[in-house]
Scaffold this motif. Structure first.
Motif, mmCIF file in Angstrom:
data_model
loop_
_atom_site.group_PDB
_atom_site.id
_atom_site.type_symbol
_atom_site.label_atom_id
_atom_site.label_comp_id
_atom_site.label_asym_id
_atom_site.label_seq_id
_atom_site.Cartn_x
_atom_site.Cartn_y
_atom_site.Cartn_z
ATOM 1 N N LEU A 26 0.832 -1.212 0.000
ATOM 2 C CA LEU A 26 0.000 0.000 0.000
ATOM 3 C C LEU A 26 0.863 1.258 0.000
ATOM 4 C CD1 LEU A 26 -2.776 1.364 0.214
ATOM 5 C CD2 LEU A 26 -2.607 1.110 2.701
ATOM 6 N N ILE A 27 1.917 1.254 0.812
ATOM 7 C CA ILE A 27 2.803 2.416 0.891
ATOM 8 C C ILE A 27 3.494 2.670 -0.451
ATOM 9 C CG2 ILE A 27 4.917 3.320 1.931
ATOM 10 C CD1 ILE A 27 4.100 1.945 4.529
ATOM 11 N N ILE A 28 3.978 1.593 -1.085
ATOM 12 C CA ILE A 28 4.647 1.739 -2.385
ATOM 13 C C ILE A 28 3.670 2.267 -3.423
ATOM 14 C CG2 ILE A 28 5.711 0.464 -4.297
ATOM 15 C CD1 ILE A 28 6.985 -1.360 -2.144
ATOM 16 N N HIS A 156 16.764 -5.518 -20.377
ATOM 17 C CA HIS A 156 17.612 -4.551 -19.681
ATOM 18 C C HIS A 156 18.970 -5.198 -19.439
ATOM 19 C CE1 HIS A 156 14.305 -1.756 -18.896
ATOM 20 N NE2 HIS A 156 13.575 -2.801 -18.573
ATOM 21 N N GLN A 157 19.788 -5.259 -20.492
ATOM 22 C CA GLN A 157 21.081 -5.921 -20.374
ATOM 23 C C GLN A 157 22.035 -5.149 -19.467
ATOM 24 O OE1 GLN A 157 22.585 -6.806 -24.282
ATOM 25 N NE2 GLN A 157 20.955 -8.245 -24.735
ATOM 26 N N LYS A 158 21.911 -3.818 -19.476
ATOM 27 C CA LYS A 158 22.724 -3.014 -18.575
ATOM 28 C C LYS A 158 22.090 -3.010 -17.184
ATOM 29 C CE LYS A 158 24.490 0.123 -22.127
ATOM 30 N NZ LYS A 158 24.597 1.546 -22.547
ATOM 31 N N LYS A 159 22.953 -2.888 -16.188
ATOM 32 C CA LYS A 159 22.460 -2.845 -14.817
ATOM 33 C C LYS A 159 21.646 -1.575 -14.614
ATOM 34 C CE LYS A 159 23.918 -3.130 -9.993
ATOM 35 N NZ LYS A 159 25.056 -3.210 -9.050
ATOM 36 N N SER A 160 20.433 -1.714 -14.086
ATOM 37 C CA SER A 160 19.580 -0.567 -13.826
ATOM 38 C C SER A 160 18.785 -0.809 -12.557
ATOM 39 C CB SER A 160 18.625 -0.315 -14.995
ATOM 40 O OG SER A 160 17.710 -1.378 -15.131
ATOM 41 N N LEU A 161 18.330 0.277 -11.934
ATOM 42 C CA LEU A 161 17.588 0.153 -10.680
ATOM 43 C C LEU A 161 16.263 -0.552 -10.888
ATOM 44 C CD1 LEU A 161 17.318 0.770 -7.696
ATOM 45 C CD2 LEU A 161 16.396 3.008 -8.292
ATOM 46 N N ILE A 162 15.550 -0.186 -11.971
ATOM 47 C CA ILE A 162 14.237 -0.793 -12.222
ATOM 48 C C ILE A 162 14.364 -2.287 -12.447
ATOM 49 C CG2 ILE A 162 14.304 -0.323 -14.704
ATOM 50 C CD1 ILE A 162 11.214 -0.310 -12.423
ATOM 51 N N LYS A 163 15.426 -2.698 -13.138
ATOM 52 C CA LYS A 163 15.641 -4.130 -13.355
ATOM 53 C C LYS A 163 15.918 -4.833 -12.025
ATOM 54 C CE LYS A 163 19.381 -6.804 -15.034
ATOM 55 N NZ LYS A 163 20.504 -6.978 -15.953
ATOM 56 N N THR A 164 16.764 -4.217 -11.200
ATOM 57 C CA THR A 164 17.092 -4.812 -9.906
ATOM 58 C C THR A 164 15.847 -4.955 -9.039
ATOM 59 O OG1 THR A 164 19.301 -3.815 -9.984
ATOM 60 C CG2 THR A 164 18.514 -4.560 -7.836
ATOM 61 N N ILE A 165 15.032 -3.903 -8.993
ATOM 62 C CA ILE A 165 13.810 -3.931 -8.190
ATOM 63 C C ILE A 165 12.857 -5.012 -8.670
ATOM 64 C CG2 ILE A 165 11.717 -2.629 -7.606
ATOM 65 C CD1 ILE A 165 13.453 -0.106 -7.542
ATOM 66 N N PHE A 202 11.744 -7.170 1.113
ATOM 67 C CA PHE A 202 10.686 -6.245 0.702
ATOM 68 C C PHE A 202 10.944 -4.840 1.249
ATOM 69 C CE2 PHE A 202 6.822 -6.947 -1.645
ATOM 70 C CZ PHE A 202 6.133 -5.747 -1.485
ATOM 71 N N VAL A 203 11.455 -4.744 2.474
ATOM 72 C CA VAL A 203 11.808 -3.438 3.039
ATOM 73 C C VAL A 203 12.921 -2.794 2.220
ATOM 74 C CG1 VAL A 203 12.845 -2.267 5.032
ATOM 75 C CG2 VAL A 203 11.046 -3.980 5.374
ATOM 76 N N TRP A 204 13.874 -3.597 1.788
ATOM 77 C CA TRP A 204 14.964 -3.081 0.945
ATOM 78 C C TRP A 204 14.417 -2.589 -0.392
ATOM 79 C CZ3 TRP A 204 17.422 -3.919 -3.720
ATOM 80 C CH2 TRP A 204 18.687 -3.351 -3.863
ATOM 81 N N ILE A 205 13.453 -3.315 -0.963
ATOM 82 C CA ILE A 205 12.805 -2.885 -2.207
ATOM 83 C C ILE A 205 12.120 -1.536 -1.991
ATOM 84 C CG2 ILE A 205 10.895 -3.393 -3.798
ATOM 85 C CD1 ILE A 205 11.588 -6.388 -3.387
ATOM 86 N N TYR A 206 11.403 -1.408 -0.879
ATOM 87 C CA TYR A 206 10.738 -0.137 -0.570
ATOM 88 C C TYR A 206 11.764 0.994 -0.447
ATOM 89 C CZ TYR A 206 8.711 3.536 2.264
ATOM 90 O OH TYR A 206 8.332 4.755 2.741
ATOM 91 N N TYR A 207 12.883 0.715 0.204
ATOM 92 C CA TYR A 207 13.944 1.722 0.365
ATOM 93 C C TYR A 207 14.483 2.161 -0.989
ATOM 94 C CZ TYR A 207 18.616 3.540 1.353
ATOM 95 O OH TYR A 207 19.752 4.308 1.380
ATOM 96 N N LYS A 208 14.723 1.211 -1.889
ATOM 97 C CA LYS A 208 15.243 1.532 -3.218
ATOM 98 C C LYS A 208 14.226 2.338 -4.032
ATOM 99 C CE LYS A 208 19.398 -0.121 -3.307
ATOM 100 N NZ LYS A 208 20.549 0.783 -3.558
ATOM 101 N N ILE A 209 12.969 1.969 -3.926
ATOM 102 C CA ILE A 209 11.924 2.701 -4.656
ATOM 103 C C ILE A 209 11.830 4.139 -4.123
ATOM 104 C CG2 ILE A 209 9.429 2.866 -5.032
ATOM 105 C CD1 ILE A 209 9.358 -0.175 -5.137
ATOM 106 N N SER A 210 11.941 4.290 -2.804
ATOM 107 C CA SER A 210 11.880 5.625 -2.201
ATOM 108 C C SER A 210 13.030 6.504 -2.717
ATOM 109 C CB SER A 210 11.958 5.526 -0.679
ATOM 110 O OG SER A 210 10.841 4.826 -0.173
ATOM 111 N N LYS A 211 14.236 5.939 -2.795
ATOM 112 C CA LYS A 211 15.386 6.689 -3.305
ATOM 113 C C LYS A 211 15.217 7.002 -4.782
ATOM 114 C CE LYS A 211 19.559 6.090 -2.193
ATOM 115 N NZ LYS A 211 20.907 5.537 -2.037
ATOM 116 N N TRP A 212 14.649 6.060 -5.529
ATOM 117 C CA TRP A 212 14.447 6.212 -6.971
ATOM 118 C C TRP A 212 13.487 7.372 -7.262
ATOM 119 C CZ3 TRP A 212 10.402 3.089 -9.962
ATOM 120 C CH2 TRP A 212 10.497 3.350 -11.327
#
Length: 214
Positions: A26-28, A156-165, A202-212
């Motif tokens: 919900l927060i995401i 997404h052959q190159k490393k990207s945040l969206i791919k990682t998430i 999942f908390v780490w995913i939320y953290y990455k999305i927040s930074k993104w």
């Protein structure tokens, strides 16, 4: 079916895990609203929709987990479980497709993708419902998740945040399919351990999305 043995430790752990997962979904979803409103970026829209369906599927799984705990086991598997498979199958499969669509949206027509995804999700859930087997749903979704992970690496052959998430979310879902699936016989300690790992992920995913989004 063997009688269901109520395990209060596992029940509390699953309840806590499910509640945290629903809240994070919900927060995401709410946190990405401003970015979508400002940019109308279709990738963000599809990404947000994935979390709506993930959250709903976890909420439904929790409701049926409670019903399974307090209902007659034979009645549950005969009368309740098939409809649980039907609805949960649709919600969770649609969530997987929305993640896929957020990755491949530039390659195909978005409206066609969404329509096809919903149709396939309905067909998969109807198949599992007709066969009265959550294992069919488990196997099909596992194959879908692996396929989406492979596609994300190809596109997404190159490393990207969206791919990682996206890959982390898919791994999170895959873990929970096999570890917390109904009837999957694993020691309580192992299930709780994987639930803790899943929450951390999942908390780490939320953290990455927040930074993104900053």
């Amino acid at each position: 079916m063997p009688p269901l043995i109520f395990n209060p430790t596992l029940f509390i752990a699953e309840s806590f895990f499910t509640l945290i997962t629903i809240i994070l979904c919900l927060i995401i979803f709410l946190k990405t609203k401003e970015s979508y409103d400002l940019t109308k970026h279709q990738g963000i829209k599809l990404f947000r929709n994935a979390f709506v369906f993930f959250g709903l599927s976890y909420l439904l799984r929790f409701i049926f987990m409670i019903s399974r705990t307090f209902m007659d086991n034979g009645y549950y598997w005969r009368e309740i479980m098939p409809y649980f498979i039907l609805v949960l199958g649709y919600l969770s499969t649609t969530a997987i497709f929305y993640l896929l669509f957020s990755i491949i949206r530039k390659k195909f027509n978005q409206k066609s993708l969404v329509l096809i995804g919903h149709i396939i999700a309905v067909l998969i859930s109807l198949l599992a419902f007709a066969m009265m087997s959550h294992l069919i749903l488990l196997y099909i979704q596992s194959l879908l998740l692996i396929l989406v992970i492979i596609i994300s690496f190809i596109i997404h052959q190159k490393k990207s945040l969206i791919k990682t998430i996206c890959v982390l979310i898919l791994i999170f879902w895959l873990i929970n399919l096999w570890v917390i699936a109904p009837g999957w016989l694993l020691p309580v300690e192992v299930k709780i351990l994987f639930q803790i790992i899943s929450i951390i992920l999942f908390v780490w995913i939320y953290y990455k999305i927040s930074k993104w989004l900053k």
